[in-house]
Scaffold this motif. Structure first.
Motif, mmCIF file in Angstrom:
data_model
loop_
_atom_site.group_PDB
_atom_site.id
_atom_site.type_symbol
_atom_site.label_atom_id
_atom_site.label_comp_id
_atom_site.label_asym_id
_atom_site.label_seq_id
_atom_site.Cartn_x
_atom_site.Cartn_y
_atom_site.Cartn_z
ATOM 1 N N ILE A 128 0.457 -1.052 0.364
ATOM 2 C CA ILE A 128 0.339 0.026 0.121
ATOM 3 C C ILE A 128 0.819 1.234 0.028
ATOM 4 C CG2 ILE A 128 -1.506 1.678 1.260
ATOM 5 C CD1 ILE A 128 -3.842 -1.302 2.408
ATOM 6 N N VAL A 129 0.842 2.327 -0.656
ATOM 7 C CA VAL A 129 1.179 3.570 -0.934
ATOM 8 C C VAL A 129 0.395 4.337 -0.888
ATOM 9 C CG1 VAL A 129 2.510 4.594 -2.538
ATOM 10 C CG2 VAL A 129 3.048 2.126 -2.242
ATOM 11 N N VAL A 130 0.811 5.360 -0.541
ATOM 12 C CA VAL A 130 -0.469 6.753 -0.109
ATOM 13 C C VAL A 130 0.481 7.277 0.082
ATOM 14 C CG1 VAL A 130 -1.676 7.960 1.870
ATOM 15 C CG2 VAL A 130 -2.056 5.714 2.235
ATOM 16 N N SER A 131 0.082 8.916 -0.710
ATOM 17 C CA SER A 131 0.608 10.014 -0.815
ATOM 18 C C SER A 131 -0.513 10.872 -1.233
ATOM 19 C CB SER A 131 1.445 10.556 -2.396
ATOM 20 O OG SER A 131 1.512 11.680 -2.894
ATOM 21 N N ALA A 132 -0.515 12.580 -0.434
ATOM 22 C CA ALA A 132 -0.777 13.670 0.635
ATOM 23 C C ALA A 132 -0.416 15.144 -0.091
ATOM 24 C CB ALA A 132 -1.770 13.696 1.777
ATOM 25 N N GLU A 133 -0.538 14.821 -1.419
ATOM 26 C CA GLU A 133 0.802 16.579 -1.653
ATOM 27 C C GLU A 133 -0.819 16.987 -1.752
ATOM 28 O OE1 GLU A 133 3.090 17.735 -1.740
ATOM 29 O OE2 GLU A 133 4.736 16.489 -1.016
ATOM 30 N N LYS A 134 -0.792 17.980 -2.413
ATOM 31 C CA LYS A 134 -1.485 19.155 -2.242
ATOM 32 C C LYS A 134 -2.647 18.600 -4.400
ATOM 33 C CE LYS A 134 -0.300 22.941 0.875
ATOM 34 N NZ LYS A 134 -0.434 24.450 0.478
ATOM 35 N N SER A 135 -2.074 18.199 -4.979
ATOM 36 C CA SER A 135 -2.493 18.082 -6.047
ATOM 37 C C SER A 135 -2.145 16.550 -6.572
ATOM 38 C CB SER A 135 -1.133 18.277 -6.962
ATOM 39 O OG SER A 135 -0.966 18.314 -8.672
ATOM 40 N N GLN A 136 -3.475 15.925 -6.793
ATOM 41 C CA GLN A 136 -3.903 15.173 -6.648
ATOM 42 C C GLN A 136 -3.058 14.255 -8.098
ATOM 43 O OE1 GLN A 136 -7.686 13.137 -8.248
ATOM 44 N NE2 GLN A 136 -8.167 13.767 -6.309
ATOM 45 N N HIS A 137 -3.072 14.631 -9.317
ATOM 46 C CA HIS A 137 -2.319 14.435 -10.264
ATOM 47 C C HIS A 137 -0.661 14.105 -9.774
ATOM 48 C CE1 HIS A 137 -0.440 13.985 -14.193
ATOM 49 N NE2 HIS A 137 0.551 14.714 -14.688
ATOM 50 N N ARG A 138 -0.179 14.884 -8.924
ATOM 51 C CA ARG A 138 1.181 14.921 -8.528
ATOM 52 C C ARG A 138 1.516 14.259 -7.537
ATOM 53 N NH1 ARG A 138 6.671 14.042 -8.539
ATOM 54 N NH2 ARG A 138 7.182 14.831 -6.908
ATOM 55 N N ASN A 139 -0.174 13.666 -6.716
ATOM 56 C CA ASN A 139 -0.108 12.623 -6.003
ATOM 57 C C ASN A 139 -0.006 10.625 -6.655
ATOM 58 O OD1 ASN A 139 0.270 13.868 -3.030
ATOM 59 N ND2 ASN A 139 -1.986 13.977 -3.475
ATOM 60 N N ARG A 140 -0.581 10.673 -7.569
ATOM 61 C CA ARG A 140 -1.035 9.174 -8.759
ATOM 62 C C ARG A 140 0.732 9.231 -8.835
ATOM 63 N NH1 ARG A 140 -5.346 7.305 -10.389
ATOM 64 N NH2 ARG A 140 -7.711 7.673 -9.819
ATOM 65 N N GLU A 141 1.441 10.628 -9.310
ATOM 66 C CA GLU A 141 3.095 9.975 -9.650
ATOM 67 C C GLU A 141 3.581 9.399 -9.108
ATOM 68 O OE1 GLU A 141 4.432 13.690 -11.641
ATOM 69 O OE2 GLU A 141 3.278 13.693 -13.278
#
Length: 351
Positions: free
Chosen positions: A248-261
């Motif tokens: 499981i990987v989680v990213s919580a930056e402000k940009s959803q597109h950047r989070n997917r990357e």
């Protein structure tokens, strides 16, 4: 003596790369050729110097036959043979098998272990230590994901480090780091022992890992978490589950597109690392040495603050310079670990 056929093959390969680059090539090909050329160049320089010494020794041995030159030739041979011994050692090290990932960027993952809040605070100290080391090396240090505690400790952090030879240097940091000190939260002055885990992974390239979209479950959610520096009020956080492995990987930056990357890059890197670990485990099943690629649950180092002492348990290295180490002065430790790994490889190869 060094096997001459291996040296000639290496020089031939270097000359081939040089010629191909001179001819010109497509962008992707020239980049790959350039990387291999840059890696081979210092090796070729080392073996060329070795070959030159052999030629000089041969010339000096010929001079021994001339009575008028004999005394000078004998003195020259003594000096050349001493140089040759050093040069042979340098060539042996240069020809050691290289980890193909050594030149890659790396992801550093730091998490608190046993010890509660003190472990979280120590994890934050380790993060600052690596940031300072990267700065001293001229590397780029980018925090991809960070969750903090209310007291400024770290629940988890993932950082990306880019620069020359990043993974080659940092891979020795994987494992359990133990700290002994009086916590800031301790009013009685008692020394506590806690720990944090560090994992250093070579960054995956697209060609390394093929991810089947059908193996993924991707969810968006609202970022949350006490003290987290990326908390926001939009549903931008991305959570990716790789179903076959359960990663499981989680990213919580402000940009959803950047989070997917970010999340996909971290996922690919972890999958690439899984495969590297599988191959390494199979290759080293009968080897005792695990420095640089071993069990990440192994306690590798102890930081004793009351005594200002750092001990690396893998090579029995003790330094009374903990303050400097925490400021990012890691070269002495990493150099010693690299030397130990090289000595182990030389012994295994019968060098």
């Amino acid at each position: 003596m060094i096997a001459s056929d291996k040296i000639e093959q290496l020089i031939d390969r270097f000359q081939y790369l040089e010629a191909k680059m001179a001819e010109g090539a497509a962008g992707n090909e020239i980049a790959a050729l350039g990387r291999e050329y840059a890696e081979l160049r210092p090796v070729v320089e080392t073996v060329t110097a070795y070959k030159d010494l052999l030629a000089q020794i041969s010339d000096a041995q010929t001079m021994l036959k001339d009575p008028e030159m004999r005394e000078m030739a004998e003195a020259e041979l003594t000096d050349l043979r001493a140089q040759l011994e050093v040069s042979e050692q340098q060539v042996q090290l240069a020809l050691l098998p290289k980890d193909a990932a050594d030149a890659r960027p790396a992801l550093i993952e730091i998490r608190p272990g046993t010890g509660g809040e003190e472990a979280s605070l120590f994890a934050a100290d380790l993060l600052r230590m690596y940031q300072r080391y990267a700065e001293k090396q001229g590397w780029t240090f980018e925090i991809l994901e960070q969750a903090e505690t209310e007291l400024g400790g770290i629940k988890e952090v993932v950082a990306r480090v880019v620069g020359d030879g990043v993974f080659a240097r940092l891979k020795y940091e994987s494992g359990v780091h133990r700290v002994q000190r009086v916590p800031e939260t301790e009013s009685g002055g008692r020394i506590h022992t806690s720990a944090a885990t560090v994992a250093v992974l070579p960054e995956a390239e697209d060609v390394d890992v093929q991810v089947n979209p059908g193996d993924l479950r991707i969810d968006t959610m609202r970022a949350s978490g006490a003290g987290g520096q990326h908390v926001n009020t939009t549903d931008s956080a991305v959570r990716i589950l790789h179903i076959p492995t359960g990663i499981i990987v989680v990213s919580a930056e402000k940009s959803q597109h950047r989070n997917r990357e970010i999340a996909m890059q971290v996922l690919k890197t972890r999958l690439f690392d899984l495969e590297r670990q599988r191959v390494d485990d199979a290759r080293s099943a009968d080897r005792k040495s695990q420095v640089g690629s071993g069990d990440r649950s192994e306690r590798i180092r102890t930081y004793n603050f009351p005594q200002g002492r750092l001990t690396d348990h893998r090579i029995n290295l003790t330094l009374y310079a903990l303050g400097q180490v925490m400021q990012g002065d890691l070269d002495e430790i990493i150099d010693a670990l690299q030397s130990d790994a090289q000595a182990t490889l030389l012994a295994e190869m019968g060098a």
